[in-house]
Design an enzyme around this catalytic site. Sequence first.
Site, PDB file in Angstrom:
ATOM      1  N   HIS B  68      66.471  23.516  35.600  1.00 48.09           N
ATOM      2  CA  HIS B  68      65.305  22.932  34.773  1.00 48.09           C
ATOM      3  C   HIS B  68      63.959  22.466  35.661  1.00 48.09           C
ATOM      4  CE1 HIS B  68      62.448  20.793  32.271  1.00 48.09           C
ATOM      5  NE2 HIS B  68      62.469  19.788  32.893  1.00 48.09           N
ATOM      6  N   ASP B  98      37.066  41.301  43.630  1.00 45.65           N
ATOM      7  CA  ASP B  98      38.436  41.293  43.729  1.00 45.65           C
ATOM      8  C   ASP B  98      38.982  40.105  44.808  1.00 45.65           C
ATOM      9  OD1 ASP B  98      41.294  41.681  43.383  1.00 45.65           O
ATOM     10  OD2 ASP B  98      40.681  43.647  42.045  1.00 45.65           O
ATOM     11  N   TRP B 138      67.018  19.700  41.941  1.00 44.78           N
ATOM     12  CA  TRP B 138      66.035  20.515  42.544  1.00 44.78           C
ATOM     13  C   TRP B 138      65.899  20.198  43.877  1.00 44.78           C
ATOM     14  CZ3 TRP B 138      61.194  20.234  44.409  1.00 44.78           C
ATOM     15  CH2 TRP B 138      60.508  19.438  44.535  1.00 44.78           C
ATOM     16  N   SER B 167      56.363  34.607  48.314  1.00 45.22           N
ATOM     17  CA  SER B 167      55.220  35.012  47.424  1.00 45.22           C
ATOM     18  C   SER B 167      54.237  33.988  47.575  1.00 45.22           C
ATOM     19  CB  SER B 167      55.941  34.944  45.906  1.00 45.22           C
ATOM     20  OG  SER B 167      55.052  34.699  44.890  1.00 45.22           O
ATOM     21  N   SER B 168      54.452  32.654  47.485  1.00 51.55           N
ATOM     22  CA  SER B 168      53.367  31.667  47.732  1.00 51.55           C
ATOM     23  C   SER B 168      52.533  31.592  49.013  1.00 51.55           C
ATOM     24  CB  SER B 168      54.070  30.335  47.521  1.00 51.55           C
ATOM     25  OG  SER B 168      54.362  30.233  46.243  1.00 51.55           O
ATOM     26  N   HIS B 251      56.384  17.084  49.262  1.00 49.81           N
ATOM     27  CA  HIS B 251      55.638  16.282  49.018  1.00 49.81           C
ATOM     28  C   HIS B 251      54.078  16.974  48.774  1.00 49.81           C
ATOM     29  CE1 HIS B 251      53.870  12.740  47.266  1.00 49.81           C
ATOM     30  NE2 HIS B 251      52.835  12.950  47.940  1.00 49.81           N
ATOM     31  N   GLU B 253      54.097  19.879  47.940  1.00 58.15           N
ATOM     32  CA  GLU B 253      54.222  20.757  46.857  1.00 58.15           C
ATOM     33  C   GLU B 253      53.742  19.913  45.409  1.00 58.15           C
ATOM     34  OE1 GLU B 253      55.419  23.540  46.186  1.00 58.15           O
ATOM     35  OE2 GLU B 253      55.861  23.367  44.022  1.00 58.15           O
ATOM     36  N   TYR B 255      51.075  17.867  45.259  1.00 56.70           N
ATOM     37  CA  TYR B 255      49.842  18.362  45.280  1.00 56.70           C
ATOM     38  C   TYR B 255      49.424  19.709  44.818  1.00 56.70           C
ATOM     39  CZ  TYR B 255      49.776  13.458  46.796  1.00 56.70           C
ATOM     40  OH  TYR B 255      50.298  12.249  46.697  1.00 56.70           O
ATOM     41  N   SER B 266      37.966  19.599  35.879  1.00 59.76           N
ATOM     42  CA  SER B 266      36.683  19.265  36.262  1.00 59.76           C
ATOM     43  C   SER B 266      35.464  20.122  35.523  1.00 59.76           C
ATOM     44  CB  SER B 266      36.307  19.427  37.918  1.00 59.76           C
ATOM     45  OG  SER B 266      37.266  18.594  38.545  1.00 59.76           O
ATOM     46  N   HIS B 300      58.252   8.619  51.462  1.00 58.52           N
ATOM     47  CA  HIS B 300      58.498   7.722  50.454  1.00 58.52           C
ATOM     48  C   HIS B 300      59.518   8.033  49.203  1.00 58.52           C
ATOM     49  CE1 HIS B 300      54.681   9.994  48.500  1.00 58.52           C
ATOM     50  NE2 HIS B 300      55.752  10.376  48.126  1.00 58.52           N
ATOM     51  N   HIS B 301      59.821   9.395  49.696  1.00 60.70           N
ATOM     52  CA  HIS B 301      60.990   9.806  48.600  1.00 60.70           C
ATOM     53  C   HIS B 301      62.411   9.467  48.994  1.00 60.70           C
ATOM     54  CE1 HIS B 301      58.252  12.571  46.193  1.00 60.70           C
ATOM     55  NE2 HIS B 301      57.791  12.603  47.402  1.00 60.70           N
ATOM     56  N   THR B 326      42.416  10.072  44.642  1.00 62.03           N
ATOM     57  CA  THR B 326      42.780  10.166  43.304  1.00 62.03           C
ATOM     58  C   THR B 326      41.799   9.272  42.413  1.00 62.03           C
ATOM     59  OG1 THR B 326      45.087  10.395  44.155  1.00 62.03           O
ATOM     60  CG2 THR B 326      44.655  10.430  41.882  1.00 62.03           C
ATOM     61  N   LYS B 329      38.456  11.118  41.778  1.00 60.94           N
ATOM     62  CA  LYS B 329      38.514  11.839  40.849  1.00 60.94           C
ATOM     63  C   LYS B 329      38.298  11.348  39.462  1.00 60.94           C
ATOM     64  CE  LYS B 329      39.609  15.886  41.588  1.00 60.94           C
ATOM     65  NZ  LYS B 329      38.552  16.581  42.521  1.00 60.94           N
ATOM     66  N   ARG B 448      69.530   8.843  36.671  1.00 63.00           N
ATOM     67  CA  ARG B 448      69.162  10.289  36.303  1.00 63.00           C
ATOM     68  C   ARG B 448      70.274  11.097  36.268  1.00 63.00           C
ATOM     69  NH1 ARG B 448      64.879  12.114  41.031  1.00 63.00           N
ATOM     70  NH2 ARG B 448      64.863  14.228  39.875  1.00 63.00           N
TER      71      ARG B 448
END
Lengths: 319, 524
Positions: B68, B98, B138, B167-168, B251, B253, B255, B266, B300-301, B326, B329, B448
Amino acid sequence: MSDHAIEHDYHLVEPSPWPFLSGVAALVWGLGMVVFFAGLHPRSAENPNGMMEFFFSRGMDMYGADKVSNGGWFFLILGLLLAAGVMIGWWRDVIKEGDSGDHTPVVQIGLRYGMIMFLMQEVMFFVAWFWMFFEFGLFHEVRASWNPDVLESAAAYADGFGVNAGGHAITTINAWDLPLINTLILLLSGTTLTWAHHAFVKNDRKSATFALGLTVMLGLAFIYVQAVEYIEAYGHRMTETNWLDSNIYGSTFFLATGFHGFHVIIGVIFLFVMWLRMMRGGMTQERHFGLEAAAWYWHFVDVIWLFLFVFVYIVFALN
Amino acid sequence: MSDHKPKFFTRWLFSTNHKDIGTLYLGFAIISGLLGGYLSFLMRLELMEPGIQYFSNPHDFAMFASMHGLIMIFFLVMPAVIGGFGNWFVPLMIGAPDMAFPRMNNLSFWLLPVALICSVISMFVPGTTSGNGFAGGWVMYPPLATSGHPGPAFDFVIIGLLAAGFSSIFGAINFITTIFNMRAPGMTIHKMPLMAWSVLVTSWLLLLSLPVLAAALIMLFTDRTVGTGFFDPAMGGDPLMFQHLFWFFGHPEVYIMILPAFGIISHIVSTFSRKPIFGYLGMAYAMVAIGVVGFVVWAHHMYTVGMDVDLKAYFLAATLIIAIPTGIKIFSWLATMWGGSIRMTIPMMWAQAFIFLFVIGGVTGVYLANAGLDTAVHDTYYVVAHFHYVLSMGAVFGIFAGFTYWFGKMSGYLYNKWLAAAHFWFFFIGVNLVFFPQHFLGMQGMPRRIVDYPDEFAYWNYVSSIGAIVTLVGVAFFLIWLVEAFIVKRKAPDNYWGEGANTLEWTLSSPPPFHQYEVLPKIK
């Protein structure tokens, strides 16, 4: 084909089968990777030579202790061939489009941006390998001292980078032997490449082709020397118990130099294609970004090698 | 060439058109989203009551949880926000005909189905002795991802993620080149719409973080198959190093998934307040700041792995700093609405909900950034609640906001706003019902990735599962309004939002011509 005038210099590419076929090739290659390295269908004692057993048993086992002959390499090779075919077709189209004038100045700037960023991600890829190397080289003892309670023997773990599980110092490859020769080969190839580029810019095609051919030969020489070193290393693996692959240094050594070698092979192919184009009279004095991109790539490979040579070969051995 | 569309197979398989590829990405994201949603719905159904109801063993449950996560991140959010909206609207907004590399653009797309196929195959081949598929989460930490899963299932996951990574990376190269090189005359980088800014920053994050993940995955692969010892202490390696490499990617990722949503929000807030966005430059550079600082906060993870306390202090401080851009924003969106002529259209509802719910997720993030507090709630449902508030309600609300905002522009048809409103309300109430109680569960200490739990957690788990059913109704309404719009075919005018929608895509027809801007627009 256009109904009314297009007033911009960008390149609108016609539909192309190559990206989709790349996906097909990637799928076959991915299946091949899993089958070759992990195996999908273990050989059963009852039917060791069935179809499934042949194609889907682990290809690596051919090189292992039991040396079972099998077809576990099939999908990997098929995927690589498909990928090679796609690349040939794709880049042939790019060269055609370039020759037909689709690569206007603004498109060429785009290609430059693209190549620079491709190299940046390559750099980050090697950052990860060097990160592992430096982490274990520099902070191994520190990490052991943080976790004395979870490590069975923090003291033995602390000097683990140069020492294998049995507590013996490992034997490594002498940096001043084949690696030094390879360093000189690569540095020399950098100069012949610059020679080729300068000659080409001055429209001296003859010496440009010669110097580029020389660069390709030097690249091949590098691959050859690296292969000799690896075969030698493999031989030691069989005989020496404290050989370098018995600990983490060997893992970083083989993967980092291995991926570098892989990039050298790509670079040699890249340069060789440019050599072919030069021989056939392709590219012009003003417009030869393919050659420049190949040169950038080659210099990148060169710099990575210098880092490998200095840190992975020399500095580690000094320890 | 203007509106000369290629035939069906050529158009959709061999495409070199940014809008068609964007459509492919969005379709792919919807399919993956349904697949990932199906997995999560079954998990919620299982957790409705204590005891094991539907799953045959805990391995399968953990496998569902892992897949998931991977599917939602790599095959829903990233393809939708970057591949889908990025492809569709970055060229339109900056006035480019294009993308810079149209063929490579299609390669970026076609590697994703490959990745998804590999991931789905992995669910049906042996993982551990107790079941099929990869059940290591994951995050794929070794040793669970190395010696813990000897079967080929995880190898398929690795190959799939490598394909998704390439791909990315190709996509990122394409976007950066397009934005740097193909802006219309007069569109300086400081006049560029915020959506383009957000995709620019995102692309840099992808470009610099994904190769590290690729290397980490390759290390896992060689540790599993050819006997290297990167993560094996017996050979002098360290499983912790995988966590460092992974979160160095992981991390940014986070963002990568949320920044494009910031860009979308926005535009929507500005359009439906009929005001230009407040503090445009601040908004743009806040995203740059989030991107830059996002690279140096990864550990921090990992507060509970036994890191040095000085390192914890550093990562704590660095993480809290991200709250500043943040906050810029959030407050700029509020200031944009302040005194504006606000219209509560469907996309504006999604955007309002985004701001509100993202703030909740952001604030719990500030709590979690504190190493001391995180030690208590690490790997509990509090963390699950936190990151679903920023993803399931941040990124996904951003996706729905963008989808309802641009649907007419992309398809040429208008949707039924009552059906779309039903989608919004069911979804909004549903996901809040799912995830808000999980804060309580986490504070009570429910871990979890578990299939069964003590009776004391039963109440809020029941509420949470009811929320999943409500969300399912919301998803059904989404599919209904989508299908209805294509059946009824209400023609969308060029600028159906009227005054306030003033980026370049609204100057084009709906849907835009096959190749737009044959004469480049001039920006004053």
